[in-house]
Design a protein around this motif. Sequence first.
Motif, PDB file in Angstrom:
ATOM      1  N   HIS A  45       0.853  -1.182   0.000  1.00 41.99           N
ATOM      2  CA  HIS A  45       0.000   0.000   0.000  1.00 41.99           C
ATOM      3  C   HIS A  45       0.894   1.238   0.000  1.00 41.99           C
ATOM      4  CE1 HIS A  45      -3.120   2.857   0.958  1.00 41.99           C
ATOM      5  NE2 HIS A  45      -2.534   3.195   2.090  1.00 41.99           N
ATOM      6  N   GLU A 242      -8.692  -4.777   5.453  1.00 39.24           N
ATOM      7  CA  GLU A 242      -7.338  -4.597   4.906  1.00 39.24           C
ATOM      8  C   GLU A 242      -6.561  -3.710   5.878  1.00 39.24           C
ATOM      9  OE1 GLU A 242      -8.478  -3.129   0.939  1.00 39.24           O
ATOM     10  OE2 GLU A 242      -7.621  -4.980   0.151  1.00 39.24           O
ATOM     11  N   LYS A 245      -3.815  -1.132   5.145  1.00 38.23           N
ATOM     12  CA  LYS A 245      -4.184   0.139   4.502  1.00 38.23           C
ATOM     13  C   LYS A 245      -4.822   1.115   5.491  1.00 38.23           C
ATOM     14  CE  LYS A 245      -5.042  -1.950  -0.053  1.00 38.23           C
ATOM     15  NZ  LYS A 245      -6.047  -2.146  -1.131  1.00 38.23           N
ATOM     16  N   ARG A 254       1.160  -6.185   3.749  1.00 38.42           N
ATOM     17  CA  ARG A 254       0.449  -7.343   4.290  1.00 38.42           C
ATOM     18  C   ARG A 254       1.381  -8.537   4.177  1.00 38.42           C
ATOM     19  NH1 ARG A 254      -5.535  -8.711   2.402  1.00 38.42           N
ATOM     20  NH2 ARG A 254      -6.132  -7.585   4.302  1.00 38.42           N
TER      21      ARG A 254
END
Length: 391
Positions: A45, A242, A245, A254
């Motif tokens: 991200h 998620e 993020k 991740r």
Amino acid sequence: MRKTLAAAVFRVLSGVSQKPPSRVLVASCNFSNDATFEIKKCELHRLEEGPPVTTVLTREDGLKYYKMMQSIRRMELKADQLYKQKFIRGFCHLCDGQEACCVGLEAGINPTDHVITSYRAHGLCYVRGISARGILAELTGRRGGCAKGKGGSMHMYAKNFYGGNGIVGAQGPLGVGIALACKYKGTNEVCLTLYGDGAANQGQIAEAHNMAALWKLPCIFICENNFYGMGTSVERAAANTEYYKRGNCIPGLRVDGMDVLCVREATKFAVDFCRSGKGPILMELQTYRYHGHSMSDPGISYRTREEIQNVREKRDPIMLLKNRMVNNNLASVEELKEIDVSVRKEIDDAAQFAITDPEPNLEELGHHIYSSNTPFLVRGTNQWIQFKSLS
């Protein structure tokens, strides 16, 4: 050759015991010094590149990681037993299944770096240098515990390790404060700030993200996502699962939290990012705990036994490391079994110490209020009793 054969015959005939066959086999093996492994690619991200997808594991590091993970696993199982025997009282949160997280994180930082986490802290406490004796004795509230028997399971401390915090998410702002101190002092150190998927929904975590990003602090936020909060799956508790993020403007990763090598390489990447002055970064470690949330939670009312067993059979972090080492000639099955035996003995000895070591005296109630200070008087259990506080 004849002398060697004769010596062997003499030992057999004279009844002199030989080394166990497994030890002879281990000693005679010609192991590889290292091996290269492919690891799962991290999801990114706000990053153009991430950690490598291959890494080298040396035989020395592999044996060290294996012993540490087995020690944590055995220690947590022993804590479970001591709790059920009522030697441990109050709260107790176990991390068996998540061993790759704490071992991989420690492998990616320096001893002078800083770590703060939630109340599921036993594994991190161990990798930060506290012995199994010190941890189990703390769980039973004994004088030989790492916090002198005053902290218990939820409040454990070590050098550059700040707990073990009982309030959900409280370690977020505290970790930012530690990172601020690192930047203020110019030590080039980083702070690992860990929290769970449940705590990720706390408002103070978002506030910590904002402050760290605003001041570009060397803080690595780490969400240990074991997919279940306090009896609730992440899908039922979070609109956005998620977690890497969640920092919004903070870059994120991740990571496969069941692979110690994947965690190690992601941690090294995150540490380099922070030390270069780019500010904070967020890591989501996807992991799994075998026990329930705490000892009052059987852990099977909101998930099936089959789910837990499937993870044990296919994704167990200790099994994955063991298979890699054996299949790539970094260790033998017999050698790893010897480590298992020594670990079991170490934990059994620690447990015995934890139930026989004396409890702290009442006079110690006021000790260690400050890390360094001249002795001063503290009111005791009633207003007519005073104790002298020692650092």
